[in-house]
Design a protein around this motif. Structure first.
Motif, PDB file in Angstrom:
ATOM      1  N   GLY A 153      -1.999 -13.687 -21.366  1.00 39.30           N
ATOM      2  CA  GLY A 153      -1.656 -14.825 -22.220  1.00 39.30           C
ATOM      3  C   GLY A 153      -0.617 -15.754 -21.637  1.00 39.30           C
ATOM      4  O   GLY A 153      -0.186 -16.685 -22.305  1.00 39.30           O
ATOM      5  N   ASP A 154      -0.165 -15.515 -20.392  1.00 42.89           N
ATOM      6  CA  ASP A 154       0.760 -16.441 -19.747  1.00 42.89           C
ATOM      7  C   ASP A 154       0.004 -17.712 -19.398  1.00 42.89           C
ATOM      8  O   ASP A 154      -1.146 -17.666 -18.952  1.00 42.89           O
ATOM      9  N   HIS A 155       0.640 -18.860 -19.584  1.00 45.55           N
ATOM     10  CA  HIS A 155      -0.031 -20.135 -19.372  1.00 45.55           C
ATOM     11  C   HIS A 155       0.208 -20.682 -17.965  1.00 45.55           C
ATOM     12  O   HIS A 155       1.286 -20.542 -17.405  1.00 45.55           O
ATOM     13  N   TYR A 156      -0.819 -21.346 -17.420  1.00 44.79           N
ATOM     14  CA  TYR A 156      -0.702 -22.181 -16.235  1.00 44.79           C
ATOM     15  C   TYR A 156      -0.683 -23.604 -16.769  1.00 44.79           C
ATOM     16  O   TYR A 156      -1.552 -23.989 -17.551  1.00 44.79           O
ATOM     17  N   CYS A 157       0.360 -24.363 -16.380  1.00 46.87           N
ATOM     18  CA  CYS A 157       0.556 -25.681 -16.991  1.00 46.87           C
ATOM     19  C   CYS A 157       0.782 -26.775 -15.947  1.00 46.87           C
ATOM     20  O   CYS A 157       1.306 -26.519 -14.863  1.00 46.87           O
ATOM     21  N   PHE A 158       0.411 -27.985 -16.355  1.00 44.42           N
ATOM     22  CA  PHE A 158       0.858 -29.164 -15.633  1.00 44.42           C
ATOM     23  C   PHE A 158       2.242 -29.489 -16.165  1.00 44.42           C
ATOM     24  O   PHE A 158       2.535 -29.281 -17.339  1.00 44.42           O
ATOM     25  N   PHE A 159       3.119 -30.006 -15.317  1.00 44.02           N
ATOM     26  CA  PHE A 159       4.474 -30.374 -15.727  1.00 44.02           C
ATOM     27  C   PHE A 159       4.680 -31.838 -15.429  1.00 44.02           C
ATOM     28  O   PHE A 159       4.435 -32.302 -14.363  1.00 44.02           O
ATOM     29  N   GLU A 216      -3.940 -36.842 -23.315  1.00 44.69           N
ATOM     30  CA  GLU A 216      -3.001 -37.759 -22.650  1.00 44.69           C
ATOM     31  C   GLU A 216      -2.334 -38.678 -23.664  1.00 44.69           C
ATOM     32  O   GLU A 216      -1.111 -38.862 -23.636  1.00 44.69           O
ATOM     33  N   GLU A 217      -3.129 -39.239 -24.554  1.00 43.52           N
ATOM     34  CA  GLU A 217      -2.590 -40.177 -25.542  1.00 43.52           C
ATOM     35  C   GLU A 217      -1.665 -39.482 -26.532  1.00 43.52           C
ATOM     36  O   GLU A 217      -0.578 -39.968 -26.828  1.00 43.52           O
ATOM     37  N   LYS A 218      -2.080 -38.329 -27.028  1.00 41.11           N
ATOM     38  CA  LYS A 218      -1.296 -37.610 -28.040  1.00 41.11           C
ATOM     39  C   LYS A 218       0.060 -37.146 -27.505  1.00 41.11           C
ATOM     40  O   LYS A 218       1.061 -37.185 -28.209  1.00 41.11           O
ATOM     41  N   TYR A 219       0.093 -36.704 -26.230  1.00 40.19           N
ATOM     42  CA  TYR A 219       1.319 -36.113 -25.693  1.00 40.19           C
ATOM     43  C   TYR A 219       2.023 -36.977 -24.656  1.00 40.19           C
ATOM     44  O   TYR A 219       2.998 -36.535 -24.053  1.00 40.19           O
ATOM     45  N   GLY A 220       1.550 -38.210 -24.424  1.00 34.82           N
ATOM     46  CA  GLY A 220       2.208 -39.095 -23.473  1.00 34.82           C
ATOM     47  C   GLY A 220       2.223 -38.523 -22.074  1.00 34.82           C
ATOM     48  O   GLY A 220       3.247 -38.497 -21.396  1.00 34.82           O
ATOM     49  N   PHE A 221       1.081 -38.052 -21.644  1.00 34.90           N
ATOM     50  CA  PHE A 221       0.933 -37.319 -20.393  1.00 34.90           C
ATOM     51  C   PHE A 221      -0.263 -37.893 -19.647  1.00 34.90           C
ATOM     52  O   PHE A 221      -1.211 -38.363 -20.257  1.00 34.90           O
ATOM     53  N   THR A 222      -0.235 -37.869 -18.327  1.00 37.22           N
ATOM     54  CA  THR A 222      -1.380 -38.318 -17.543  1.00 37.22           C
ATOM     55  C   THR A 222      -1.833 -37.189 -16.629  1.00 37.22           C
ATOM     56  O   THR A 222      -1.053 -36.684 -15.821  1.00 37.22           O
ATOM     57  N   TYR A 223      -3.093 -36.795 -16.782  1.00 38.11           N
ATOM     58  CA  TYR A 223      -3.660 -35.768 -15.913  1.00 38.11           C
ATOM     59  C   TYR A 223      -3.810 -36.310 -14.496  1.00 38.11           C
ATOM     60  O   TYR A 223      -4.064 -37.501 -14.307  1.00 38.11           O
ATOM     61  N   PRO A 224      -3.709 -35.444 -13.490  1.00 38.37           N
ATOM     62  CA  PRO A 224      -3.974 -35.864 -12.110  1.00 38.37           C
ATOM     63  C   PRO A 224      -5.431 -36.336 -11.979  1.00 38.37           C
ATOM     64  O   PRO A 224      -6.326 -35.816 -12.650  1.00 38.37           O
ATOM     65  N   ILE A 265       9.004 -24.304 -25.766  1.00 40.90           N
ATOM     66  CA  ILE A 265       9.368 -25.191 -24.670  1.00 40.90           C
ATOM     67  C   ILE A 265       9.800 -26.524 -25.274  1.00 40.90           C
ATOM     68  O   ILE A 265       9.179 -27.008 -26.222  1.00 40.90           O
ATOM     69  N   LYS A 266      10.827 -27.134 -24.744  1.00 41.18           N
ATOM     70  CA  LYS A 266      11.239 -28.442 -25.232  1.00 41.18           C
ATOM     71  C   LYS A 266      10.126 -29.456 -24.992  1.00 41.18           C
ATOM     72  O   LYS A 266       9.531 -29.510 -23.915  1.00 41.18           O
ATOM     73  N   GLU A 267       9.848 -30.269 -26.004  1.00 41.81           N
ATOM     74  CA  GLU A 267       8.747 -31.229 -25.946  1.00 41.81           C
ATOM     75  C   GLU A 267       8.875 -32.204 -24.781  1.00 41.81           C
ATOM     76  O   GLU A 267       7.874 -32.590 -24.173  1.00 41.81           O
ATOM     77  N   GLU A 268      10.097 -32.571 -24.423  1.00 40.21           N
ATOM     78  CA  GLU A 268      10.291 -33.553 -23.342  1.00 40.21           C
ATOM     79  C   GLU A 268       9.842 -33.033 -21.971  1.00 40.21           C
ATOM     80  O   GLU A 268       9.619 -33.793 -21.044  1.00 40.21           O
ATOM     81  N   PHE A 269       9.666 -31.706 -21.821  1.00 39.75           N
ATOM     82  CA  PHE A 269       9.194 -31.167 -20.549  1.00 39.75           C
ATOM     83  C   PHE A 269       7.698 -31.406 -20.339  1.00 39.75           C
ATOM     84  O   PHE A 269       7.213 -31.335 -19.229  1.00 39.75           O
ATOM     85  N   LYS A 270       6.971 -31.650 -21.420  1.00 43.17           N
ATOM     86  CA  LYS A 270       5.545 -31.971 -21.368  1.00 43.17           C
ATOM     87  C   LYS A 270       4.724 -30.963 -20.572  1.00 43.17           C
ATOM     88  O   LYS A 270       3.951 -31.319 -19.694  1.00 43.17           O
ATOM     89  N   PHE A 271       4.905 -29.678 -20.868  1.00 42.39           N
ATOM     90  CA  PHE A 271       4.053 -28.658 -20.271  1.00 42.39           C
ATOM     91  C   PHE A 271       2.675 -28.754 -20.929  1.00 42.39           C
ATOM     92  O   PHE A 271       2.546 -28.623 -22.140  1.00 42.39           O
ATOM     93  N   ILE A 272       1.645 -28.994 -20.126  1.00 43.28           N
ATOM     94  CA  ILE A 272       0.283 -29.124 -20.630  1.00 43.28           C
ATOM     95  C   ILE A 272      -0.549 -27.985 -20.015  1.00 43.28           C
ATOM     96  O   ILE A 272      -0.881 -28.014 -18.833  1.00 43.28           O
ATOM     97  N   PRO A 273      -0.885 -26.964 -20.812  1.00 43.96           N
ATOM     98  CA  PRO A 273      -1.623 -25.820 -20.288  1.00 43.96           C
ATOM     99  C   PRO A 273      -3.054 -26.185 -19.892  1.00 43.96           C
ATOM    100  O   PRO A 273      -3.697 -27.005 -20.534  1.00 43.96           O
ATOM    101  N   PHE A 274      -3.538 -25.561 -18.822  1.00 41.83           N
ATOM    102  CA  PHE A 274      -4.928 -25.727 -18.419  1.00 41.83           C
ATOM    103  C   PHE A 274      -5.592 -24.369 -18.181  1.00 41.83           C
ATOM    104  O   PHE A 274      -6.806 -24.289 -18.021  1.00 41.83           O
TER     105      PHE A 274
END
Length: 102
Positions: free
Chosen positions: A96-102, A7-15, A81-90
């Motif tokens: 190899g296709d990713h499931y991501c938080f957006f 979260e801190e590194k990528y400016g993202f908050t997990y649900p 993927i553009k960094e501003e989209f903040k796709f976070i794979p889980f």
């Protein structure tokens, strides 16, 4: 790597529910490898993590999330993927296709 580090590194908050799953040990799948099914899987069956028995889904170990993010951001990778989209794979599929938080 922990959820808070990501979260801190990528400016993202997990649900919140995902954070609770982490606290309950439901995101721990061990290190995938050739012997995973023989050595790790039998232990996981006793207390299955998130979607262990789902079709074509592999939960990413938290230690591998950062690596997957870096792959998605790599300008040399066709999946960039553009960094501003903040796709976070889980998770990922067997292909190899990713499931991501957006």
């Amino acid at each position: 790597m922990m959820l808070l580090d990501i979260e801190e590194k990528y400016g993202f908050t997990y649900p919140i529910i995902y954070k609770n799953l982490s606290l309950d040990g439901m995101l721990t799948v061990g290190e995938y490898g050739p012997d995973w099914y023989l050595t790790v899987y039998p232990k996981l069956k006793e207390n299955p993590p998130l979607l262990l028995h789902s079709y074509d889904f592999e939960l990413l170990d938290l230690n591998n999330v950062n690596e997957a993010i870096e792959e998605l951001l790599d300008p040399e990778d066709y999946r960039q993927i553009k960094e501003e989209f903040k796709f976070i794979p889980f998770g990922q599929s067997g292909a190899g296709d990713h499931y991501c938080f957006f």
